[in-house]
Design a protein around this motif. Sequence first.
Motif, PDB file in Angstrom:
ATOM      1  N   HIS A  40      37.535  56.079   0.285  1.00 31.67           N
ATOM      2  CA  HIS A  40      36.331  57.141   0.327  1.00 31.67           C
ATOM      3  C   HIS A  40      36.364  58.015   1.397  1.00 31.67           C
ATOM      4  O   HIS A  40      36.091  57.324   2.678  1.00 31.67           O
ATOM      5  CB  HIS A  40      34.875  56.335  -0.191  1.00 31.67           C
ATOM      6  CG  HIS A  40      33.814  57.414  -0.171  1.00 31.67           C
ATOM      7  ND1 HIS A  40      32.687  56.871  -0.652  1.00 31.67           N
ATOM      8  CD2 HIS A  40      33.757  58.575   0.082  1.00 31.67           C
ATOM      9  CE1 HIS A  40      32.190  57.768  -0.448  1.00 31.67           C
ATOM     10  NE2 HIS A  40      32.020  59.022  -0.252  1.00 31.67           N
ATOM     11  N   HIS A 103      32.428  64.788  -0.301  1.00 34.81           N
ATOM     12  CA  HIS A 103      33.117  63.405  -0.507  1.00 34.81           C
ATOM     13  C   HIS A 103      34.285  63.439  -1.302  1.00 34.81           C
ATOM     14  O   HIS A 103      34.560  64.222  -2.334  1.00 34.81           O
ATOM     15  CB  HIS A 103      32.338  62.362  -1.241  1.00 34.81           C
ATOM     16  CG  HIS A 103      30.891  62.317  -0.489  1.00 34.81           C
ATOM     17  ND1 HIS A 103      30.512  61.114  -0.115  1.00 34.81           N
ATOM     18  CD2 HIS A 103      29.561  63.115  -0.592  1.00 34.81           C
ATOM     19  CE1 HIS A 103      29.304  61.206   0.532  1.00 34.81           C
ATOM     20  NE2 HIS A 103      28.710  62.232  -0.119  1.00 34.81           N
ATOM     21  N   ILE A 105      36.570  60.830  -3.453  1.00 37.50           N
ATOM     22  CA  ILE A 105      36.201  59.584  -3.783  1.00 37.50           C
ATOM     23  C   ILE A 105      37.327  58.910  -4.811  1.00 37.50           C
ATOM     24  O   ILE A 105      37.604  59.453  -5.848  1.00 37.50           O
ATOM     25  CB  ILE A 105      34.731  59.053  -4.348  1.00 37.50           C
ATOM     26  CG1 ILE A 105      33.601  59.646  -3.517  1.00 37.50           C
ATOM     27  CG2 ILE A 105      34.649  57.802  -4.763  1.00 37.50           C
ATOM     28  CD1 ILE A 105      32.312  59.597  -4.235  1.00 37.50           C
TER      29      ILE A 105
END
Length: 138
Positions: A40, A103, A105
């Motif tokens: 991540h 982000h 991920i």
Amino acid sequence: MRDQNCIFCKIANGEIPSAEVYEDELFRVILDMGPASRGHALILPKEHFKDVCELEEPYASRVLALGGKIGDAMKKGLGCTGFNLVQNNGKSAGQTVFHFHMHVIPRYDDNAPIVSWTPGSASPEELQETAAQIKSCL
Ligand code: 5GP
Ligand code: ZN
């Protein structure tokens, strides 16, 4: 511009060490210290913008492509089979650090819960009315 009190300004500019994945003249990409999955990452602009509404050029036009590049490298390097690009704006949306970040991920074939919502319902009239409310402010 940087914000003296912003932790992501310090990380993005290398003043605080991080697990770095990528750096260029505009961005630093680091691993999240509380990962949702292995790998991540967070894309951080080196300038301070509170959220996507403040994000300026050239950051705005480059960040999505960078997300794709990092996600592609995750697939090759970590063996994930997909990835989510997630970007929170405002406390109600889950934003906890008020320096724009995206982000990345990685997703594995492990049935881990996905970024999801329960689909609601709306009549065509409601959809039209809601669309008009947004449109009137553009
Ligand atoms: P947000 O909820 O604002 O979209 O995401 C903030 C993210 O930043 C969280 O996933 C959190 O784990 C991560 N984070 C917060 N502070 C730090 C830090 O000092 N270093 C790193 N690597 N990640 C951080
Ligand atoms: Zn900042």
